[in-house]
Design a protein around this motif. Structure first.
Motif: not given
Length: 191
Positions: A183-184, A187-188
């Motif tokens: 998930d991170d 978003d990067r």
């Protein structure tokens, strides 16, 4: 130029690794790394400790060449046909468009951590990591994808023949194991 490199002084290579100068001979500087490995450099490829500390941002460049040359990108002991490997990669990207980007980026992160370059993780480029990944042989890329998904590479290859649902299930289950890291990653910023 070599006059500024005295035996016992600390010097830095372009990738930011530090070395202790042992001997300066002409245009060659013989050094020892912190792990005791001896190496040599042309003097023009080194920076003195004082020059290094005055650099504008003081951060090291990420060595993408070192990532490309790591053991992860070495040849795969398990043989998979190139055509089959290409099918696996194509289907995986079609069913989960960011899975190969995530694989490339996660492998690059692991290489940095293994080389004790944790401070460079924030500056790691998804685009450059994917370029390195795409330059590898198809069988190597399938091995790395299988590693990230936590499955055997031959099982992943077999899933291609059995249809989209099984492959999608393998991808979803493998990515779910990474939890918030995936998930991170989504978003990067892509840079």
């Amino acid at each position: 130029m070599t006059a500024k490199f005295k035996p016992g002084s600390i010097v830095y290579a372009k990738d930011g690794r530090s070395y202790t100068v042992e001997v300066v001979d002409g245009g060659t500087v013989y050094c020892t790394a912190s792990n005791g490995i001896e190496t040599e450099f042309p003097a023009e490829s080194l920076v003195s400790e004082s020059d290094w500390s005055t650099q504008s941002d003081g951060r090291r460049e990420i060595s993408y060449t070192r990532i490309k040359q790591s053991r992860f990108y070495g040849t795969s002991p398990d043989r998979i046909e190139t055509a089959m490997a290409e099918q696996v990669l194509s289907k995986a990207e079609r069913l989960s468009p960011s899975v190969l980007d995530f694989t490339a980026f996660t492998i690059a992160q692991q290489i940095l951590v293994d080389n004790k370059n944790d401070d460079q993780l924030e500056g790691l480029s998804i685009v450059k990591s994917r370029q390195i990944f795409d330059e590898a042989a198809a069988a190597v890329r399938v091995r790395l994808l299988a590693q990230i998904l936590g499955v055997k590479q031959d099982n992943l290859a077999s899933a291609v023949r059995l249809g989209d649902n099984l492959m999608r299930a393998m991808l979803d289950k493998g990515l779910a194991a990474h939890g918030t890291a995936f998930d991170d990653f989504l978003d990067r910023p892509r840079r």
